[in-house]
Design an enzyme around this catalytic site. Structure first.
Site, PDB file in Angstrom:
ATOM      1  N   GLU A  53      44.822  33.057  46.910  1.00 53.82           N
ATOM      2  CA  GLU A  53      44.803  33.743  45.614  1.00 53.82           C
ATOM      3  C   GLU A  53      43.920  34.990  45.648  1.00 53.82           C
ATOM      4  O   GLU A  53      44.253  36.008  45.055  1.00 53.82           O
ATOM      5  CB  GLU A  53      44.333  32.793  44.507  1.00 53.82           C
ATOM      6  CG  GLU A  53      45.327  31.689  44.169  1.00 53.82           C
ATOM      7  CD  GLU A  53      46.668  32.221  43.678  1.00 53.82           C
ATOM      8  OE1 GLU A  53      46.751  33.394  43.267  1.00 53.82           O
ATOM      9  OE2 GLU A  53      47.647  31.452  43.712  1.00 53.82           O
ATOM     10  N   TYR A 136      42.553  34.784  35.861  1.00 47.60           N
ATOM     11  CA  TYR A 136      43.787  34.442  36.558  1.00 47.60           C
ATOM     12  C   TYR A 136      43.541  33.454  37.695  1.00 47.60           C
ATOM     13  O   TYR A 136      44.189  32.413  37.789  1.00 47.60           O
ATOM     14  CB  TYR A 136      44.499  35.688  37.123  1.00 47.60           C
ATOM     15  CG  TYR A 136      45.486  35.262  38.167  1.00 47.60           C
ATOM     16  CD1 TYR A 136      46.684  34.674  37.781  1.00 47.60           C
ATOM     17  CD2 TYR A 136      45.182  35.321  39.526  1.00 47.60           C
ATOM     18  CE1 TYR A 136      47.585  34.186  38.722  1.00 47.60           C
ATOM     19  CE2 TYR A 136      46.065  34.829  40.474  1.00 47.60           C
ATOM     20  CZ  TYR A 136      47.257  34.271  40.067  1.00 47.60           C
ATOM     21  OH  TYR A 136      48.114  33.766  40.990  1.00 47.60           O
ATOM     22  N   ASP A 154      49.399  36.423  35.665  1.00 48.05           N
ATOM     23  CA  ASP A 154      49.293  37.580  36.545  1.00 48.05           C
ATOM     24  C   ASP A 154      50.351  38.604  36.135  1.00 48.05           C
ATOM     25  O   ASP A 154      50.982  38.475  35.091  1.00 48.05           O
ATOM     26  CB  ASP A 154      49.471  37.147  38.002  1.00 48.05           C
ATOM     27  CG  ASP A 154      50.897  36.714  38.277  1.00 48.05           C
ATOM     28  OD1 ASP A 154      51.595  36.315  37.325  1.00 48.05           O
ATOM     29  OD2 ASP A 154      51.337  36.783  39.434  1.00 48.05           O
TER      30      ASP A 154
END
Length: 374
Positions: A53, A136, A154
């Site tokens: 991520e 996020y 996102d």
DNA sequence: CACGCGTGGTC
DNA sequence: TGACCAAGCGT
């Protein structure tokens, strides 16, 4: 078609509720196989999810893949990353961009080891408190690795949701509304798959241009699909023009091919990364005169201008670097704060791409101009 | 909250 | 070729 696209088709009014089950069914059939994803139904490793991520922030899957593989081989778990020297982490990240991510990644690993016993916190608040982890990433890691019913919003999700609900307010102002609309859809069961399904939908079907609405599992509820203007969402605030800056890089080459490099200060642009010494970058319309650039040489040497120079585009400005080259004797002493790097060690240094280009440009000129000169 | 922060691919 | 885009975060 069930409705006209007239002005009565208000934003925030989908054709019907987008059912998570429809999206998950599509995901089970069409999900992408990605190296950081656990097999269907298997438990994900929080470290790998977190690492992926961070790397994927503002970065394409294609660009991340080789970095992820190398990084994981070199730092297989949070303990190995936490105990690694910062230079090794920056070197492994070199070329991927947004280098504050690498600094925060390292700090985060050390925090997880020092304050959480080497395990990532399993709550949104705990995740959010980690360096480099924002709303996020906390939601994505929380949902994918810990099954928390969190909305990971996102760019993909903003696009999907803004189209389904035909959100007229431009980004970034619309973020809170989109977040709320997304949260209302997160299912109690399989929240991690839901988050990944939203991203796959945005990447494979609900694309920025020419979305494949005809095969979308949510074509029924999508208001923009009904109106025929999906491609015009999300609305975005106009962007500012990017200025141009000009500067010089000084590539000093020793007779054996070694090059003088220094490390940039830890904060700011390319923070903590290596570079050949250079002068200040000036905002302007054209490259300053050579004599002017030469006044910024970091030390005295027989500098010669390498024809051509280097162009590079950053997020918020364009950069053009003039490259000066000097070939010096084997006993030339490195000035304070600058060090000799052997040619064979250049690949293993923490050179960002713009500086890698500058060094390569200088070496090409040095090699062609005066091989072996001293 | 607007801005600073990389890079490579696409059209 | 310039403009836009790609799984945002920190300040």
């Amino acid at each position: 078609m069930r409705k006209s696209g007239g002005p009565e088709l208000a934003a925030l009014r989908p054709q019907s509720r987008p059912e998570p089950a429809a999206l998950l069914g599509w995901y089970d059939a069409h999900r992408r196989t990605l190296p950081w994803r656990a097999a269907s139904g298997a438990q994900a490793d929080p470290y790998r999810v977190w690492l992926s991520e961070i790397m994927l922030q503002q970065t394409t899957v294609t660009a991340v893949q080789p970095y992820y593989a190398r990084f994981l081989a070199r730092f297989p778990d949070v303990n190995s990353l936490a105990s690694a020297p910062a230079e090794a982490v920056m070197q492994a990240w070199a070329g991927l961009g947004y280098y504050s991510r690498a600094r925060n990644l390292h700090a985060c690993a050390r925090t997880v080891v020092a304050e959480h016993g080497g395990r990532f916190p399993a709550t949104l608040e705990g995740l959010l408190a980690l360096p480099g982890v924002g709303p996020y990433t906390a939601a994505a890691v929380g949902a994918i690795a810990f099954d928390l019913p969190a909305a990971a919003v996102d760019g993909n999700v903003e696009r999907v949701i803004s189209r389904i609900y035909r959100v007229e307010e431009p980004l970034p102002g619309a973020k809170p509304r989109i977040r709320a609309l997304t949260q209302a859809l997160v299912p109690a069961r399989r929240p991690g798959d839901f988050a990944q399904a939203m991203m796959d939908l945005g990447a494979m079907i609900c694309t920025p241009r020419r979305p494949a609405c005809g095969v979308c599992p949510w074509m029924g509820p999508c208001a923009a699909r009904a109106a025929g203007d999906a491609e015009s969402f999300p609305r975005k605030a106009p962007k500012k023009a990017v200025p141009s800056r000009f500067g010089a890089a000084f590539v000093c080459v020793r007779a054996d091919g070694a090059v003088l490099l220094r490390t940039r200060p830890p904060e700011g642009l390319l923070g903590g990364m290596d570079e050949p010494p250079g002068g200040a970058w000036r905002e302007s319309d054209a490259m300053p005169a050579t004599v002017e650039l030469l006044q910024e040489a970091p030390f005295d040497a027989p500098w010669r201008l390498a024809p051509g120079g280097v162009r590079h585009v950053f997020t918020h400005f364009r950069l053009e670097l003039a490259v000066f080259v000097a070939i010096v004797a084997p006993d030339f002493a490195a000035p304070a704060g600058i060090r000799w790097v052997r040619r064979a060690d250049l690949a293993g240094s923490a050179l960002p791409n713009v500086m890698r280009k500058a060094v390569a440009h200088g070496l090409a000129f040095a090699g062609g101009a005066e091989p072996g000169a001293a």
